[in-house]
Scaffold this active site. Structure first.
Site, PDB file in Angstrom:
ATOM      1  N   ILE A  83       0.823  -1.216   0.000  1.00 26.56           N
ATOM      2  CA  ILE A  83       0.000   0.000   0.000  1.00 26.56           C
ATOM      3  C   ILE A  83       0.860   1.270   0.000  1.00 26.56           C
ATOM      4  O   ILE A  83       0.419   2.305  -0.503  1.00 26.56           O
ATOM      5  CB  ILE A  83      -1.004  -0.013   1.178  1.00 26.56           C
ATOM      6  N   ASN A 109      -3.042   1.354  15.493  1.00 27.04           N
ATOM      7  CA  ASN A 109      -3.536   0.973  16.831  1.00 27.04           C
ATOM      8  C   ASN A 109      -3.876   2.265  17.573  1.00 27.04           C
ATOM      9  O   ASN A 109      -3.527   3.361  17.123  1.00 27.04           O
ATOM     10  CB  ASN A 109      -2.528   0.108  17.588  1.00 27.04           C
ATOM     11  N   GLY A 164       3.292  -4.441  10.478  1.00 26.68           N
ATOM     12  CA  GLY A 164       2.383  -4.537   9.330  1.00 26.68           C
ATOM     13  C   GLY A 164       2.290  -3.246   8.526  1.00 26.68           C
ATOM     14  O   GLY A 164       3.299  -2.571   8.275  1.00 26.68           O
ATOM     15  N   VAL A 165       1.066  -2.919   8.125  1.00 25.45           N
ATOM     16  CA  VAL A 165       0.808  -1.717   7.325  1.00 25.45           C
ATOM     17  C   VAL A 165       1.294  -0.471   8.077  1.00 25.45           C
ATOM     18  O   VAL A 165       1.900   0.435   7.488  1.00 25.45           O
ATOM     19  CB  VAL A 165      -0.707  -1.584   7.052  1.00 25.45           C
ATOM     20  N   ASP A 166       1.019  -0.445   9.350  1.00 24.47           N
ATOM     21  CA  ASP A 166       1.362   0.708  10.181  1.00 24.47           C
ATOM     22  C   ASP A 166       2.863   0.999  10.129  1.00 24.47           C
ATOM     23  O   ASP A 166       3.288   2.146   9.888  1.00 24.47           O
ATOM     24  CB  ASP A 166       0.906   0.393  11.615  1.00 24.47           C
ATOM     25  N   SER A 175      -7.452  -5.272  10.037  1.00 25.84           N
ATOM     26  CA  SER A 175      -7.586  -6.302  11.097  1.00 25.84           C
ATOM     27  C   SER A 175      -7.194  -7.715  10.673  1.00 25.84           C
ATOM     28  O   SER A 175      -7.294  -8.635  11.489  1.00 25.84           O
ATOM     29  CB  SER A 175      -9.013  -6.347  11.693  1.00 25.84           C
ATOM     30  N   THR A 176      -6.741  -7.909   9.421  1.00 26.01           N
ATOM     31  CA  THR A 176      -6.485  -9.290   8.976  1.00 26.01           C
ATOM     32  C   THR A 176      -5.049  -9.764   9.226  1.00 26.01           C
ATOM     33  O   THR A 176      -4.695 -10.888   8.858  1.00 26.01           O
ATOM     34  CB  THR A 176      -6.799  -9.474   7.481  1.00 26.01           C
ATOM     35  N   GLY A 177      -4.223  -8.903   9.830  1.00 27.75           N
ATOM     36  CA  GLY A 177      -2.831  -9.289  10.090  1.00 27.75           C
ATOM     37  C   GLY A 177      -2.634  -9.574  11.576  1.00 27.75           C
ATOM     38  O   GLY A 177      -3.132 -10.566  12.105  1.00 27.75           O
ATOM     39  N   VAL A 178      -1.973  -8.659  12.236  1.00 26.94           N
ATOM     40  CA  VAL A 178      -1.707  -8.779  13.673  1.00 26.94           C
ATOM     41  C   VAL A 178      -3.007  -9.006  14.455  1.00 26.94           C
ATOM     42  O   VAL A 178      -3.024  -9.731  15.447  1.00 26.94           O
ATOM     43  CB  VAL A 178      -0.980  -7.495  14.168  1.00 26.94           C
TER      44      VAL A 178
HETATM   45  N1  AR6 Z   1       0.633  -3.134   2.143  1.00 26.26           N
HETATM   46  C1  AR6 Z   1      -0.586  -3.719   2.084  1.00 26.26           C
HETATM   47  N2  AR6 Z   1      -1.001  -4.646   2.977  1.00 26.26           N
HETATM   48  C2  AR6 Z   1      -0.120  -5.007   3.943  1.00 26.26           C
HETATM   49  C3  AR6 Z   1       1.165  -4.443   4.069  1.00 26.26           C
HETATM   50  C4  AR6 Z   1       1.535  -3.454   3.116  1.00 26.26           C
HETATM   51  N3  AR6 Z   1       2.735  -2.850   3.149  1.00 26.26           N
HETATM   52  N4  AR6 Z   1       1.768  -5.008   5.144  1.00 26.26           N
HETATM   53  C5  AR6 Z   1       0.910  -5.909   5.674  1.00 26.26           C
HETATM   54  N5  AR6 Z   1      -0.243  -5.913   4.933  1.00 26.26           N
HETATM   55  P1  AR6 Z   1      -1.785  -5.491   9.799  1.00 26.26           P
HETATM   56  P2  AR6 Z   1      -4.129  -5.252  11.589  1.00 26.26           P
HETATM   57  C6  AR6 Z   1      -1.471  -6.706   5.134  1.00 26.26           C
HETATM   58  O1  AR6 Z   1      -1.114  -6.409  10.745  1.00 26.26           O
HETATM   59  O2  AR6 Z   1      -4.402  -6.711  11.491  1.00 26.26           O
HETATM   60  C7  AR6 Z   1       0.119  -3.045  13.706  1.00 26.26           C
HETATM   61  O3  AR6 Z   1       1.143  -3.382  14.592  1.00 26.26           O
HETATM   62  C8  AR6 Z   1      -1.397  -7.877   6.056  1.00 26.26           C
HETATM   63  O4  AR6 Z   1      -0.932  -9.019   5.357  1.00 26.26           O
HETATM   64  O5  AR6 Z   1      -0.987  -4.409   9.177  1.00 26.26           O
HETATM   65  O6  AR6 Z   1      -5.267  -4.286  11.474  1.00 26.26           O
HETATM   66  C9  AR6 Z   1      -0.706  -1.855  14.210  1.00 26.26           C
HETATM   67  O7  AR6 Z   1       0.093  -0.924  14.900  1.00 26.26           O
HETATM   68  C10 AR6 Z   1      -2.848  -8.022   6.472  1.00 26.26           C
HETATM   69  O8  AR6 Z   1      -3.601  -8.740   5.497  1.00 26.26           O
HETATM   70  O9  AR6 Z   1      -3.038  -4.732  10.521  1.00 26.26           O
HETATM   71  C11 AR6 Z   1      -1.703  -2.510  15.104  1.00 26.26           C
HETATM   72  O10 AR6 Z   1      -1.177  -2.744  16.384  1.00 26.26           O
HETATM   73  C12 AR6 Z   1      -3.371  -6.583   6.474  1.00 26.26           C
HETATM   74  O11 AR6 Z   1      -2.424  -5.836   5.741  1.00 26.26           O
HETATM   75  C13 AR6 Z   1      -1.979  -3.828  14.423  1.00 26.26           C
HETATM   76  O12 AR6 Z   1      -0.804  -4.125  13.673  1.00 26.26           O
HETATM   77  C14 AR6 Z   1      -3.529  -5.960   7.853  1.00 26.26           C
HETATM   78  O13 AR6 Z   1      -2.475  -6.410   8.693  1.00 26.26           O
HETATM   79  C15 AR6 Z   1      -3.130  -3.753  13.460  1.00 26.26           C
HETATM   80  O14 AR6 Z   1      -3.395  -5.048  12.977  1.00 26.26           O
END
Ligand code: AR6
Length: 169
Positions: free
Chosen positions: A11, A24, A32-34, A122-125
């Site tokens: 992204i 968060n 992750g994305v953050d 929400s689909t990652g961490v």
């Molecule tokens: N681009 C697009 N999608 C991504 C990328 C990227 N660069 N990196 C990961 N994903 P997550 P959450 C996907 O964990 O579940 C953080 O620590 C990933 O495979 O980023 O909402 C925050 O600070 C997954 O499918 O977000 C919070 O504490 C999706 O993006 C917590 O994680 C979301 O994964 C939020 O967890």
């Protein structure tokens, strides 16, 4: 009429008016994305987040809400930070996940953003099952009145991309 597009990739490589961050409540970054957004956008984003914590969001950003900052060095004007719910097998938190998409679009409308890139919140961490998360994301965007012209879901891997393809029909 809002067009929904699906893209597979990172992204932070997208060009859009607004890029949504799966943040968060602290707004201070994470994995992750953050983590990718803060790394790619540089220190201006964290600085803006700290200013939000020092003013309107002293206790942090509640789950299901959204707030905008600069996008720093990203190819976007704004980052819209939203906090998804952690998946629970005992409690239905779907409404909070839907709220992330609705509130992000509401903030996008306030800003005048026409193209908005979303990750699969929400689909990652936070461990939300991908198919269900994709259903909530697509249904909510379809049912939310907005002036946003293009909602682009940016899915990191094949599994996420295919789940969204199935939902889009
Ligand atoms: N681009 C697009 N999608 C991504 C990328 C990227 N660069 N990196 C990961 N994903 P997550 P959450 C996907 O964990 O579940 C953080 O620590 C990933 O495979 O980023 O909402 C925050 O600070 C997954 O499918 O977000 C919070 O504490 C999706 O993006 C917590 O994680 C979301 O994964 C939020 O967890």
């Amino acid at each position: 009429m809002t067009t929904i597009r699906l893209v597979q990739g990172d992204i932070t490589q997208q060009s859009a008016d607004a890029i949504v961050n799966a943040a968060n409540s602290s707004l201070y970054g994470g994995g992750g994305v953050d983590g990718a957004i803060h790394r790619g956008g540089g220190p201006a984003i964290l600085e803006a987040c700290r200013a939000l914590r020092a003013s309107h969001y002293g206790k942090g950003l509640p789950t299901g809400q959204a707030v905008a900052t600069t996008a720093g060095d990203l190819d976007a004007t704004w980052v819209i930070h939203t906090v998804g719910p952690v998946w629970s097998s005992t409690e239905d938190r779907s409404e909070q996940l839907a709220s992330c998409y609705r509130e992000s679009l509401r903030v996008a409308d306030e800003l005048g953003a026409r193209t908005v890139a979303f990750p699969a919140i929400s689909t990652g961490v936070f461990r939300w099952p991908m198919d269900d998360a994709a259903r909530i994301a697509v249904e909510t965007v379809r049912n939310t009145p907005t002036a946003v012209e293009e909602v682009r879901f940016v899915l990191f891997d094949d599994r996420a991309y295919e789940a969204f393809v199935r939902q889009l029909g």
